[in-house]
Design a protein around this motif. Structure first.
Motif, PDB file in Angstrom:
ATOM      1  N   ALA A   1       4.093  55.314  77.151  1.00  0.00           N
ATOM      2  CA  ALA A   1       4.050  56.771  77.137  1.00  0.00           C
ATOM      3  C   ALA A   1       5.405  57.316  76.712  1.00  0.00           C
ATOM      4  O   ALA A   1       6.441  56.902  77.252  1.00  0.00           O
ATOM      5  N   ALA A   2       5.390  58.222  75.768  1.00  0.00           N
ATOM      6  CA  ALA A   2       6.622  58.777  75.234  1.00  0.00           C
ATOM      7  C   ALA A   2       6.757  60.249  75.571  1.00  0.00           C
ATOM      8  O   ALA A   2       5.771  60.984  75.602  1.00  0.00           O
ATOM      9  N   SER A   3       7.969  60.659  75.833  1.00  0.00           N
ATOM     10  CA  SER A   3       8.265  62.077  75.990  1.00  0.00           C
ATOM     11  C   SER A   3       9.111  62.511  74.808  1.00  0.00           C
ATOM     12  O   SER A   3       9.870  61.721  74.256  1.00  0.00           O
ATOM     13  N   GLY A   4       8.974  63.766  74.418  1.00  0.00           N
ATOM     14  CA  GLY A   4       9.730  64.229  73.269  1.00  0.00           C
ATOM     15  C   GLY A   4       8.800  64.579  72.130  1.00  0.00           C
ATOM     16  O   GLY A   4       7.839  63.878  71.852  1.00  0.00           O
ATOM     17  N   ARG A   5       9.075  65.670  71.479  1.00  0.00           N
ATOM     18  CA  ARG A   5       8.185  66.179  70.456  1.00  0.00           C
ATOM     19  C   ARG A   5       8.264  65.404  69.155  1.00  0.00           C
ATOM     20  O   ARG A   5       7.438  65.627  68.273  1.00  0.00           O
ATOM     21  N   THR A   6       9.236  64.492  69.028  1.00  0.00           N
ATOM     22  CA  THR A   6       9.398  63.779  67.771  1.00  0.00           C
ATOM     23  C   THR A   6       8.728  62.409  67.773  1.00  0.00           C
ATOM     24  O   THR A   6       8.916  61.636  66.851  1.00  0.00           O
ATOM     25  N   PHE A   7       7.937  62.112  68.796  1.00  0.00           N
ATOM     26  CA  PHE A   7       7.304  60.791  68.911  1.00  0.00           C
ATOM     27  C   PHE A   7       6.559  60.434  67.636  1.00  0.00           C
ATOM     28  O   PHE A   7       6.658  59.318  67.141  1.00  0.00           O
ATOM     29  N   SER A   8       5.816  61.380  67.110  1.00  0.00           N
ATOM     30  CA  SER A   8       4.940  61.091  65.976  1.00  0.00           C
ATOM     31  C   SER A   8       5.705  60.794  64.697  1.00  0.00           C
ATOM     32  O   SER A   8       5.106  60.345  63.722  1.00  0.00           O
ATOM     33  N   THR A   9       7.008  61.017  64.668  1.00  0.00           N
ATOM     34  CA  THR A   9       7.780  60.764  63.454  1.00  0.00           C
ATOM     35  C   THR A   9       8.352  59.360  63.377  1.00  0.00           C
ATOM     36  O   THR A   9       8.870  58.949  62.354  1.00  0.00           O
ATOM     37  N   TYR A  10       8.249  58.620  64.479  1.00  0.00           N
ATOM     38  CA  TYR A  10       8.869  57.304  64.548  1.00  0.00           C
ATOM     39  C   TYR A  10       7.871  56.174  64.335  1.00  0.00           C
ATOM     40  O   TYR A  10       6.721  56.257  64.777  1.00  0.00           O
ATOM     41  N   THR A  11       8.354  55.114  63.700  1.00  0.00           N
ATOM     42  CA  THR A  11       7.652  53.840  63.784  1.00  0.00           C
ATOM     43  C   THR A  11       7.848  53.302  65.198  1.00  0.00           C
ATOM     44  O   THR A  11       8.937  53.405  65.761  1.00  0.00           O
ATOM     45  N   MET A  12       6.783  52.792  65.763  1.00  0.00           N
ATOM     46  CA  MET A  12       6.834  52.260  67.125  1.00  0.00           C
ATOM     47  C   MET A  12       6.636  50.758  67.089  1.00  0.00           C
ATOM     48  O   MET A  12       5.876  50.230  66.261  1.00  0.00           O
ATOM     49  N   GLY A  13       7.302  50.088  68.009  1.00  0.00           N
ATOM     50  CA  GLY A  13       7.176  48.641  68.044  1.00  0.00           C
ATOM     51  C   GLY A  13       7.083  48.103  69.450  1.00  0.00           C
ATOM     52  O   GLY A  13       7.453  48.774  70.423  1.00  0.00           O
ATOM     53  N   TRP A  14       6.527  46.907  69.546  1.00  0.00           N
ATOM     54  CA  TRP A  14       6.534  46.135  70.792  1.00  0.00           C
ATOM     55  C   TRP A  14       7.385  44.885  70.561  1.00  0.00           C
ATOM     56  O   TRP A  14       7.241  44.205  69.541  1.00  0.00           O
ATOM     57  N   PHE A  15       8.251  44.625  71.515  1.00  0.00           N
ATOM     58  CA  PHE A  15       9.064  43.425  71.536  1.00  0.00           C
ATOM     59  C   PHE A  15       8.851  42.739  72.875  1.00  0.00           C
ATOM     60  O   PHE A  15       8.358  43.354  73.826  1.00  0.00           O
ATOM     61  N   ARG A  16       9.240  41.480  72.964  1.00  0.00           N
ATOM     62  CA  ARG A  16       9.160  40.772  74.231  1.00  0.00           C
ATOM     63  C   ARG A  16      10.354  39.847  74.389  1.00  0.00           C
ATOM     64  O   ARG A  16      10.947  39.410  73.410  1.00  0.00           O
ATOM     65  N   GLN A  17      10.673  39.583  75.637  1.00  0.00           N
ATOM     66  CA  GLN A  17      11.800  38.703  75.935  1.00  0.00           C
ATOM     67  C   GLN A  17      11.441  37.815  77.105  1.00  0.00           C
ATOM     68  O   GLN A  17      11.172  38.307  78.213  1.00  0.00           O
ATOM     69  N   ALA A  18      11.445  36.512  76.838  1.00  0.00           N
ATOM     70  CA  ALA A  18      11.198  35.526  77.874  1.00  0.00           C
ATOM     71  C   ALA A  18      12.540  35.084  78.453  1.00  0.00           C
ATOM     72  O   ALA A  18      13.578  35.214  77.803  1.00  0.00           O
ATOM     73  N   PRO A  19      12.546  34.560  79.672  1.00  0.00           N
ATOM     74  CA  PRO A  19      13.801  34.125  80.301  1.00  0.00           C
ATOM     75  C   PRO A  19      14.542  33.128  79.421  1.00  0.00           C
ATOM     76  O   PRO A  19      13.955  32.159  78.935  1.00  0.00           O
ATOM     77  N   GLY A  20      15.819  33.387  79.204  1.00  0.00           N
ATOM     78  CA  GLY A  20      16.647  32.487  78.420  1.00  0.00           C
ATOM     79  C   GLY A  20      16.473  32.574  76.928  1.00  0.00           C
ATOM     80  O   GLY A  20      17.069  31.792  76.182  1.00  0.00           O
ATOM     81  N   LYS A  21      15.639  33.508  76.479  1.00  0.00           N
ATOM     82  CA  LYS A  21      15.388  33.646  75.043  1.00  0.00           C
ATOM     83  C   LYS A  21      15.795  35.028  74.559  1.00  0.00           C
ATOM     84  O   LYS A  21      15.930  35.955  75.355  1.00  0.00           O
ATOM     85  N   GLU A  22      15.956  35.143  73.246  1.00  0.00           N
ATOM     86  CA  GLU A  22      16.281  36.430  72.665  1.00  0.00           C
ATOM     87  C   GLU A  22      15.041  37.317  72.608  1.00  0.00           C
ATOM     88  O   GLU A  22      13.911  36.843  72.601  1.00  0.00           O
ATOM     89  N   ARG A  23      15.276  38.615  72.548  1.00  0.00           N
ATOM     90  CA  ARG A  23      14.176  39.557  72.387  1.00  0.00           C
ATOM     91  C   ARG A  23      13.555  39.351  71.003  1.00  0.00           C
ATOM     92  O   ARG A  23      14.260  39.260  70.010  1.00  0.00           O
ATOM     93  N   GLU A  24      12.239  39.275  70.963  1.00  0.00           N
ATOM     94  CA  GLU A  24      11.565  38.992  69.706  1.00  0.00           C
ATOM     95  C   GLU A  24      10.509  40.038  69.381  1.00  0.00           C
ATOM     96  O   GLU A  24       9.893  40.640  70.263  1.00  0.00           O
ATOM     97  N   PHE A  25      10.310  40.221  68.100  1.00  0.00           N
ATOM     98  CA  PHE A  25       9.325  41.165  67.589  1.00  0.00           C
ATOM     99  C   PHE A  25       7.922  40.696  67.921  1.00  0.00           C
ATOM    100  O   PHE A  25       7.607  39.508  67.805  1.00  0.00           O
ATOM    101  N   VAL A  26       7.070  41.632  68.291  1.00  0.00           N
ATOM    102  CA  VAL A  26       5.667  41.339  68.552  1.00  0.00           C
ATOM    103  C   VAL A  26       4.777  42.078  67.549  1.00  0.00           C
ATOM    104  O   VAL A  26       3.950  41.464  66.874  1.00  0.00           O
ATOM    105  N   ALA A  27       4.943  43.402  67.463  1.00  0.00           N
ATOM    106  CA  ALA A  27       4.101  44.205  66.578  1.00  0.00           C
ATOM    107  C   ALA A  27       4.769  45.550  66.330  1.00  0.00           C
ATOM    108  O   ALA A  27       5.613  45.981  67.114  1.00  0.00           O
ATOM    109  N   ARG A  28       4.359  46.200  65.246  1.00  0.00           N
ATOM    110  CA  ARG A  28       4.867  47.540  64.966  1.00  0.00           C
ATOM    111  C   ARG A  28       3.763  48.351  64.311  1.00  0.00           C
ATOM    112  O   ARG A  28       2.822  47.808  63.732  1.00  0.00           O
ATOM    113  N   ILE A  29       3.901  49.670  64.391  1.00  0.00           N
ATOM    114  CA  ILE A  29       2.928  50.569  63.801  1.00  0.00           C
ATOM    115  C   ILE A  29       3.667  51.768  63.248  1.00  0.00           C
ATOM    116  O   ILE A  29       4.552  52.315  63.900  1.00  0.00           O
TER     117      ILE A  29
END
Length: 121
Positions: free
Chosen positions: A23-51
Motif C-alpha cells: 500500500a502506497a501513500s502519496g499522489r505520485t504513486f501512479s507515476t512510478y515503476t514498482m518493484g518487488w525485491f527479496r533478501q534471504a539471510p546472508g544474501k544480497e537483496r535481489e530483484f523479483v518482479a517489476r511493473i
C-alpha cells in the motif's frame, strides 16, 4: 514522497500460495515503476518482479517466472505479488519499492519495511 507498507507475508508449506500487498501513500504513486525485491539471510537483496506505471509491462526474475504475478491498482495505490507453487528457496523478507525501474535496488527511491515469507518443505 511515497511511503510503502507491505502486508500478506507468512509461513506456509511448499506448494502453497501467498499474496503480498504493498500500500502506497502519496499522489505520485501512479507515476512510478514498482518493484518487488527479496533478501534471504546472508544474501544480497535481489530483484523479483517489476511493473511499469501503467501496468502494461512486467518483468520477472528467472527463479519466479511462471509462479509469481505482479499487478497494481493505481486507483487504490496498491501493488500486489501473487505467489504460487512456493518453494523453500523463496524464503526471504520481501520488499516493495518505487522508482525508475530496472533490476537493481539502486534504481528505486522508496522502500517498504519488508514482510517475511517463510516456506517449509
Amino acid at each position: 514522497q511515497v511511503q510503502l507498507v507491505e502486508s500478506g507475508g507468512g509461513s506456509v508449506q511448499a506448494g502453497a500460495s501467498l499474496k503480498l500487498s504493498c500500500a502506497a501513500s502519496g499522489r505520485t504513486f501512479s507515476t512510478y515503476t514498482m518493484g518487488w525485491f527479496r533478501q534471504a539471510p546472508g544474501k544480497e537483496r535481489e530483484f523479483v518482479a517489476r511493473i511499469t506505471w501503467s501496468g502494461a509491462s512486467t518483468s520477472y526474475a528467472d527463479s519466479v517466472e511462471g509462479r509469481f504475478t505482479i499487478s497494481r491498482d493505481n486507483a487504490k495505490n496498491t501493488m500486489y505479488l501473487q505467489m504460487s507453487s512456493l518453494k523453500p528457496e523463496d524464503t526471504a523478507v520481501y520488499y516493495c519499492a518505487a522508482g525508475n525501474g530496472g533490476f537493481t535496488p539502486s534504481r528505486y527511491f522508496y522502500w517498504g519495511q519488508g514482510t517475511q515469507v517463510t516456506v517449509s518443505s
